[in-house]
Design a protein around this motif. Structure first.
Motif, PDB file in Angstrom:
ATOM      1  N   ASP A 218       3.528 -11.518   8.883  1.00 26.25           N
ATOM      2  CA  ASP A 218       2.390 -11.954   8.521  1.00 26.25           C
ATOM      3  C   ASP A 218       2.157 -12.391   7.217  1.00 26.25           C
ATOM      4  OD1 ASP A 218      -0.029 -12.925   9.273  1.00 26.25           O
ATOM      5  OD2 ASP A 218      -1.022 -11.048   8.927  1.00 26.25           O
ATOM      6  N   THR A 219       3.208 -12.798   6.350  1.00 20.17           N
ATOM      7  CA  THR A 219       3.221 -12.768   4.908  1.00 20.17           C
ATOM      8  C   THR A 219       2.296 -13.701   4.523  1.00 20.17           C
ATOM      9  OG1 THR A 219       5.689 -12.501   5.253  1.00 20.17           O
ATOM     10  CG2 THR A 219       4.696 -12.893   3.166  1.00 20.17           C
ATOM     11  N   ARG A 220       2.033 -14.752   5.165  1.00 24.11           N
ATOM     12  CA  ARG A 220       1.017 -15.367   4.602  1.00 24.11           C
ATOM     13  C   ARG A 220      -0.328 -15.938   5.497  1.00 24.11           C
ATOM     14  NH1 ARG A 220       6.069 -16.531   2.950  1.00 24.11           N
ATOM     15  NH2 ARG A 220       6.237 -16.665   0.826  1.00 24.11           N
ATOM     16  N   GLY A 221      -0.422 -14.895   6.406  1.00 26.09           N
ATOM     17  CA  GLY A 221      -1.630 -14.878   7.233  1.00 26.09           C
ATOM     18  C   GLY A 221      -1.643 -15.684   8.436  1.00 26.09           C
TER      19      GLY A 221
ATOM     20  N   ILE B 224      -7.704 -17.542  12.023  1.00 32.35           N
ATOM     21  CA  ILE B 224      -6.744 -18.633  11.501  1.00 32.35           C
ATOM     22  C   ILE B 224      -6.283 -19.187  12.862  1.00 32.35           C
ATOM     23  CG2 ILE B 224      -4.676 -19.184  10.580  1.00 32.35           C
ATOM     24  CD1 ILE B 224      -6.829 -19.052   8.663  1.00 32.35           C
ATOM     25  N   ASP B 262      -6.609 -19.606   3.138  1.00 35.97           N
ATOM     26  CA  ASP B 262      -5.955 -19.614   4.351  1.00 35.97           C
ATOM     27  C   ASP B 262      -5.997 -20.980   5.363  1.00 35.97           C
ATOM     28  OD1 ASP B 262      -5.039 -17.207   3.246  1.00 35.97           O
ATOM     29  OD2 ASP B 262      -5.470 -15.965   4.832  1.00 35.97           O
ATOM     30  N   TYR B 265      -4.197 -23.763   3.819  1.00 30.46           N
ATOM     31  CA  TYR B 265      -2.688 -23.410   4.009  1.00 30.46           C
ATOM     32  C   TYR B 265      -2.389 -23.963   5.486  1.00 30.46           C
ATOM     33  CZ  TYR B 265       1.915 -21.336   4.205  1.00 30.46           C
ATOM     34  OH  TYR B 265       3.311 -21.168   4.336  1.00 30.46           O
ATOM     35  N   GLY B 299      -7.945 -12.548   2.657  1.00 26.47           N
ATOM     36  CA  GLY B 299      -6.974 -13.531   2.412  1.00 26.47           C
ATOM     37  C   GLY B 299      -5.637 -12.911   2.373  1.00 26.47           C
ATOM     38  N   SER B 300      -4.560 -13.727   2.958  1.00 23.16           N
ATOM     39  CA  SER B 300      -3.295 -13.434   3.029  1.00 23.16           C
ATOM     40  C   SER B 300      -2.358 -14.388   2.194  1.00 23.16           C
ATOM     41  CB  SER B 300      -2.748 -13.589   4.296  1.00 23.16           C
ATOM     42  OG  SER B 300      -3.253 -12.480   5.452  1.00 23.16           O
ATOM     43  N   LEU B 301      -2.823 -15.373   2.220  1.00 24.55           N
ATOM     44  CA  LEU B 301      -1.982 -16.388   1.491  1.00 24.55           C
ATOM     45  C   LEU B 301      -1.944 -15.808  -0.055  1.00 24.55           C
ATOM     46  CD1 LEU B 301      -0.202 -18.824   1.569  1.00 24.55           C
ATOM     47  CD2 LEU B 301      -2.083 -20.152   0.630  1.00 24.55           C
ATOM     48  N   ARG B 303      -1.594 -13.244  -1.339  1.00 27.56           N
ATOM     49  CA  ARG B 303      -0.441 -12.196  -1.759  1.00 27.56           C
ATOM     50  C   ARG B 303       0.877 -12.940  -2.136  1.00 27.56           C
ATOM     51  NH1 ARG B 303      -2.840  -9.244   2.893  1.00 27.56           N
ATOM     52  NH2 ARG B 303      -1.401 -10.415   4.016  1.00 27.56           N
ATOM     53  N   ALA B 304       1.111 -13.706  -1.409  1.00 27.66           N
ATOM     54  CA  ALA B 304       2.620 -14.192  -1.507  1.00 27.66           C
ATOM     55  C   ALA B 304       2.710 -15.437  -2.039  1.00 27.66           C
ATOM     56  CB  ALA B 304       3.419 -13.861  -0.155  1.00 27.66           C
ATOM     57  N   GLY B 305       1.650 -16.323  -1.783  1.00 28.64           N
ATOM     58  CA  GLY B 305       1.812 -17.753  -2.163  1.00 28.64           C
ATOM     59  C   GLY B 305       2.439 -18.524  -1.254  1.00 28.64           C
TER      60      GLY B 305
END
Lengths: 314, 314
Positions: A218-221, B224, B262, B265, B299-301, B303-305
């Motif tokens: 789930d790195t990018r949601g 999402i 997110d 993305y 938000g998850s994106l 964190r890692a981009g």
């Protein structure tokens, strides 16, 4: 019925809890063996049946997996439950075959670059290793199924883009080498739902009536959206880890596996029965909280719980 | 081309940033007007064009929206941008029509119970209010479009289950009353992707070539996945809020709107161009962090981009 069809029927959803393996791969502290046993027992009581519990690796370098044999023994005593564990070389496979393991997991990288960097072997040699493991398995008393997982199947932290045709070619090679089931892994969480849906549909076609595994991070949601797309495209076996344990060494700050609890909820909202009691499952997070206080636990369902005033399972 | 088709074409995806309205509805601290202006400017520079900026409510009770007129004026000066704001009664609509607002948002509850509890009027009266707002709008100089949002469209915190046929009936009634566009809102985050996909497909059919809006909350981690299902079913206008701002009074501990970053993305991974620069967008979170330090940002994106070494936009 073949053993693989019994473990992973293709007409119902099966969720694999990989927290005890993938979730502990990179952590600095991990639960005691007693706490791991409790983790398994309580998840079993919640309805979880497929557990990936560790790797057959040198205990000096991977002390978190030193008790893998004990956990396999424990699961062997649980009616209807099955254990899976990683073997990354012939030695590991031989050790695995001395236990009552149900499923031996081998890994092939989707790219030559990652294969060399991660396993110091070519992809062709990784496929040959599967052939060897299958032979060793056939000569063994226990005869676990062989699961070939294709890492970096949706993009590679070293090589970049991955051609889906190459993943399918490797999946076919793994099946030809004797693997009972193949998995596609989004190891570094690069995938979006369209990509996951497309590759899952192609895998469903390739595997015919056989199940295949989708392993998401789930790195990018996108984890749950990707899982939903995989299910829509015909995938019936998905991996997840309790609390989303399992960071990735190639993606600093990234979360780990798709959250198991949320995955159960997703399937149930889609009318796919998992046999898992969500409230009992989320309560098992207590073990992680007390045994691994430094680890951030993920998961959204746990905050609010399922809708309280309607039948949310269709 | 009609004004609504210009704002919300149905052949391309449009994302509405509702953080300045839904995101601030329940908070105890909120950004200064200067910071809100900065929020809008920086998001505009990142490519955001549709902003929901507040509600026309008594400033004594809702001081966070006292500057709604100033924000509407600001957006009026930004080429290609549009402003939306809520009006919950005739007085609010009249106030709104004295500003250069582009879109006036009215709300109808999917259930009689929520309609009475939330707005102290029946659903039929809420539809009549839309008819009145449309008439006032037609008599005004500015002539914003009228957006009718159906709250609790996927389940109600008071009444429980909601019949999709009832939502479609209300959507039709809103269009018949003169609404230019209708939205379906998962106000308390009850929905799963199957439910969202099914109702979105039915809405697409009902609305013909017209766009409709899908407004999601991420209360149970399905945000999402639900957005992805809506897009797959033909929805082309989705709401989100920066950092997932926007809790819900009916779901303690729940997160707010689906995370805007997110969502961008997600769309881009599906090959749907949003025109929004994700890195510039995520940087705007700084404003929320400094102005609302007590609010948890989701938000998850962030964190890692996005994946760093491949072209992740198909």
């Amino acid at each position: 019925m073949s053993r693989v069809a019994a473990l992973y029927p293709n007409d119902t959803v099966t969720l694999r809890e990989v927290g005890l393996r993938d979730g502990l791969q990179l952590v600095k502290t991990w639960p005691s063996t007693a706490a791991k046993r409790d983790w398994i027992t309580r998840e079993y009581d919640a309805g979880v049946r497929r557990f990936e519990v560790g790797s057959f690796l040198p205990a000096a370098r991977f002390p978190q997996f030193a008790d893998v044999g004990a956990l396999i023994e424990q699961i062997d005593g649980l009616e209807g439950a099955s254990s899976a564990a990683l073997a990354l070389n012939e030695r590991g496979a031989s050790d695995a075959l001395e236990t009552p393991l149900d499923e031996i997991v081998c890994v092939v990288s989707a790219t030559e670059e990652h294969s060399q960097a991660n396993a110091r072997r070519s992809r062709a040699d990784a496929v040959e290793l599967i052939r060897t493991v299958v032979r060793l398995r056939d000569e063994s008393a226990n005869r676990p199924i062989v699961n070939a997982g294709i890492a970096m199947a949706f993009g590679c932290s070293i090589a970049g883009a991955v051609d889906p045709a190459e993943v399918l070619r490797l999946a076919e090679a793994c099946l030809e080498a004797g693997a009972d089931i193949v998995g596609i892994a989004d190891t570094v969480g690069y995938a979006g739902p369209k990509q996951v849906g497309d590759l899952s549909a192609a895998m469903a076609k390739l595997c015919g009536g056989r199940a295949f595994i989708v392993h998401l991070h789930d790195t990018r949601g996108m984890g749950i959206a990707n899982a939903s797309a995989a299910l829509d495209a015909g995938a019936r076996v998905l991996d997840g880890s309790l609390g989303g344990l399992g960071g990735c060494p190639f993606a600093p700050g990234a979360t780990g596996n798709v959250v198991f609890e949320d995955l159960v909820y997703l399937c149930e909202t889609k009318g796919m029965r998992t046999g898992i009691d969500i409230e009992r499952l989320t309560a098992v997070r207590e073990i992680l909280q007390s045994e691994m206080p430094g680890e951030h636990l993920y998961g959204s369902l746990v905050r609010a719980g399922p809708p309280p005033n309607l039948a949310w399972r269709p």
